[in-house]
Write a protein that holds these residues in place. Structure first.
Motif, PDB file in Angstrom:
ATOM      1  N   LEU A  31     -19.439   6.345  18.115  1.00  0.00           N
ATOM      2  CA  LEU A  31     -19.331   6.488  19.560  1.00  0.00           C
ATOM      3  C   LEU A  31     -20.647   6.141  20.240  1.00  0.00           C
ATOM      4  CD1 LEU A  31     -17.466   9.900  19.589  1.00  0.00           C
ATOM      5  CD2 LEU A  31     -16.479   7.668  20.102  1.00  0.00           C
ATOM      6  N   THR A  32     -20.541   5.554  21.421  1.00  0.00           N
ATOM      7  CA  THR A  32     -21.718   5.288  22.243  1.00  0.00           C
ATOM      8  C   THR A  32     -21.922   6.477  23.190  1.00  0.00           C
ATOM      9  OG1 THR A  32     -20.423   4.255  23.996  1.00  0.00           O
ATOM     10  CG2 THR A  32     -21.242   2.793  22.218  1.00  0.00           C
ATOM     11  N   PRO A  33     -23.066   6.542  23.837  1.00  0.00           N
ATOM     12  CA  PRO A  33     -23.257   7.594  24.839  1.00  0.00           C
ATOM     13  C   PRO A  33     -22.184   7.572  25.934  1.00  0.00           C
ATOM     14  CG  PRO A  33     -25.374   6.623  24.268  1.00  0.00           C
ATOM     15  CD  PRO A  33     -24.307   5.780  23.594  1.00  0.00           C
ATOM     16  N   LYS A  34     -21.720   6.388  26.291  1.00  0.00           N
ATOM     17  CA  LYS A  34     -20.649   6.274  27.300  1.00  0.00           C
ATOM     18  C   LYS A  34     -19.379   6.988  26.817  1.00  0.00           C
ATOM     19  CE  LYS A  34     -17.844   2.806  29.696  1.00  0.00           C
ATOM     20  NZ  LYS A  34     -17.628   1.368  29.928  1.00  0.00           N
ATOM     21  N   ALA A  35     -19.037   6.809  25.549  1.00  0.00           N
ATOM     22  CA  ALA A  35     -17.842   7.467  24.995  1.00  0.00           C
ATOM     23  C   ALA A  35     -18.048   8.969  24.905  1.00  0.00           C
ATOM     24  CB  ALA A  35     -17.508   6.885  23.621  1.00  0.00           C
ATOM     25  N   ARG A  36     -19.237   9.386  24.537  1.00  0.00           N
ATOM     26  CA  ARG A  36     -19.523  10.828  24.446  1.00  0.00           C
ATOM     27  C   ARG A  36     -19.441  11.476  25.832  1.00  0.00           C
ATOM     28  NH1 ARG A  36     -19.759  12.717  19.873  1.00  0.00           N
ATOM     29  NH2 ARG A  36     -20.544  11.552  18.110  1.00  0.00           N
ATOM     30  N   ALA A  37     -19.919  10.777  26.846  1.00  0.00           N
ATOM     31  CA  ALA A  37     -19.891  11.309  28.213  1.00  0.00           C
ATOM     32  C   ALA A  37     -18.460  11.426  28.741  1.00  0.00           C
ATOM     33  CB  ALA A  37     -20.723  10.427  29.137  1.00  0.00           C
ATOM     34  N   ALA A  38     -17.550  10.647  28.192  1.00  0.00           N
ATOM     35  CA  ALA A  38     -16.160  10.663  28.660  1.00  0.00           C
ATOM     36  C   ALA A  38     -15.354  11.798  28.044  1.00  0.00           C
ATOM     37  CB  ALA A  38     -15.492   9.328  28.339  1.00  0.00           C
ATOM     38  N   GLU A  39     -15.903  12.488  27.037  1.00  0.00           N
ATOM     39  CA  GLU A  39     -15.121  13.506  26.329  1.00  0.00           C
ATOM     40  C   GLU A  39     -14.611  14.615  27.247  1.00  0.00           C
ATOM     41  OE1 GLU A  39     -15.265  16.349  22.360  1.00  0.00           O
ATOM     42  OE2 GLU A  39     -17.081  15.308  22.968  1.00  0.00           O
ATOM     43  N   ALA A  40     -15.479  15.249  27.987  1.00  0.00           N
ATOM     44  CA  ALA A  40     -15.049  16.364  28.841  1.00  0.00           C
ATOM     45  C   ALA A  40     -14.098  15.910  29.950  1.00  0.00           C
ATOM     46  CB  ALA A  40     -16.265  17.090  29.421  1.00  0.00           C
ATOM     47  N   PRO A  41     -14.399  14.816  30.664  1.00  0.00           N
ATOM     48  CA  PRO A  41     -13.447  14.390  31.701  1.00  0.00           C
ATOM     49  C   PRO A  41     -12.074  13.991  31.156  1.00  0.00           C
ATOM     50  CG  PRO A  41     -15.558  13.279  32.001  1.00  0.00           C
ATOM     51  CD  PRO A  41     -15.634  14.036  30.711  1.00  0.00           C
ATOM     52  N   ILE A  42     -12.049  13.363  29.983  1.00  0.00           N
ATOM     53  CA  ILE A  42     -10.768  12.975  29.399  1.00  0.00           C
ATOM     54  C   ILE A  42     -10.004  14.210  28.937  1.00  0.00           C
ATOM     55  CG2 ILE A  42      -9.728  11.842  27.386  1.00  0.00           C
ATOM     56  CD1 ILE A  42     -11.678   9.515  27.885  1.00  0.00           C
ATOM     57  N   ALA A  43     -10.695  15.156  28.341  1.00  0.00           N
ATOM     58  CA  ALA A  43     -10.042  16.401  27.919  1.00  0.00           C
ATOM     59  C   ALA A  43      -9.433  17.119  29.125  1.00  0.00           C
ATOM     60  CB  ALA A  43     -11.026  17.301  27.186  1.00  0.00           C
ATOM     61  N   GLU A  44     -10.170  17.145  30.220  1.00  0.00           N
ATOM     62  CA  GLU A  44      -9.665  17.786  31.437  1.00  0.00           C
ATOM     63  C   GLU A  44      -8.449  17.032  31.987  1.00  0.00           C
ATOM     64  OE1 GLU A  44      -8.945  20.350  34.468  1.00  0.00           O
ATOM     65  OE2 GLU A  44     -10.161  20.653  32.683  1.00  0.00           O
ATOM     66  N   ALA A  45      -8.517  15.708  31.992  1.00  0.00           N
ATOM     67  CA  ALA A  45      -7.388  14.906  32.476  1.00  0.00           C
ATOM     68  C   ALA A  45      -6.144  15.161  31.622  1.00  0.00           C
ATOM     69  CB  ALA A  45      -7.749  13.422  32.459  1.00  0.00           C
ATOM     70  N   ARG A  46      -6.331  15.262  30.319  1.00  0.00           N
ATOM     71  CA  ARG A  46      -5.199  15.516  29.428  1.00  0.00           C
ATOM     72  C   ARG A  46      -4.624  16.914  29.667  1.00  0.00           C
ATOM     73  NH1 ARG A  46      -6.360  13.613  23.502  1.00  0.00           N
ATOM     74  NH2 ARG A  46      -4.133  13.923  23.395  1.00  0.00           N
ATOM     75  N   ARG A  47      -5.485  17.906  29.923  1.00  0.00           N
ATOM     76  CA  ARG A  47      -5.005  19.257  30.235  1.00  0.00           C
ATOM     77  C   ARG A  47      -4.187  19.242  31.523  1.00  0.00           C
ATOM     78  NH1 ARG A  47      -9.873  20.785  27.907  1.00  0.00           N
ATOM     79  NH2 ARG A  47     -11.039  20.657  29.849  1.00  0.00           N
ATOM     80  N   GLU A  48      -4.671  18.502  32.523  1.00  0.00           N
ATOM     81  CA  GLU A  48      -3.956  18.427  33.790  1.00  0.00           C
ATOM     82  C   GLU A  48      -2.595  17.744  33.637  1.00  0.00           C
ATOM     83  OE1 GLU A  48      -6.615  16.549  36.569  1.00  0.00           O
ATOM     84  OE2 GLU A  48      -8.029  18.231  36.521  1.00  0.00           O
TER      85      GLU A  48
END
Length: 140
Positions: A90-107
């Motif tokens: 993973l790149t830093p860009k992918a690591r930074a996307a973890e929390a927002p993507i997890a939140e989007a999936r929860r929503e």
């Protein structure tokens, strides 16, 4: 029976469309979020290892990884102990996307399941597991 298949197909299409739109907001295409999910848990897998975990063909992972590398989400590196192997990191860009993507999936899950009772959810999970098992044995 055809009503159930029709409803499953419609639900899958709506879920895919909704998920794709949510993932695009984070620079990720549909399906790539699943690759990221596995690598967030275990970074540095080979395409074959990743394919096994996702239950897809290795060429599918290789093609997806190439697109993700071009998008700045992954790096492919040779294994230092076995130069024949390539590992995906993973790149830093992918690591930074973890929390927002997890939140989007929860929503998305909350929206999709808002009117479903806990008992219905349990039955749905059981039924879908049985369907997946039945169709997986046909594919093998």
């Amino acid at each position: 029976m055809t009503d159930v298949i029709r409803l499953l197909t419609r639900a899958q299409k709506l879920l895919r469309t909704t998920t794709d739109a949510a993932m695009q907001e984070h620079g990720v295409r549909i399906g790539q979020n699943l690759v990221l999910e596995v690598l967030w848990d275990t970074d540095g897998l080979t395409p074959g290892d990743l394919a096994t975990r996702l239950d897809v063909a290795t060429p599918t992972v290789v093609n997806t990884a190439a697109r993700m590398e071009a998008a700045g989400l992954l790096e492919r590196r040779r294994d230092p102990d076995d130069r024949r192997l390539v590992r995906l990191y993973l790149t830093p860009k992918a690591r930074a996307a973890e929390a927002p993507i997890a939140e989007a999936r929860r929503e998305i899950a909350a929206r999709a399941l808002a009117a479903v009772t806990p008992a219905e959810l349990s039955h749905l999970e059981s039924a879908l597991t049985k369907i997946v098992t039945a169709l997986s044995t046909v594919e093998s």
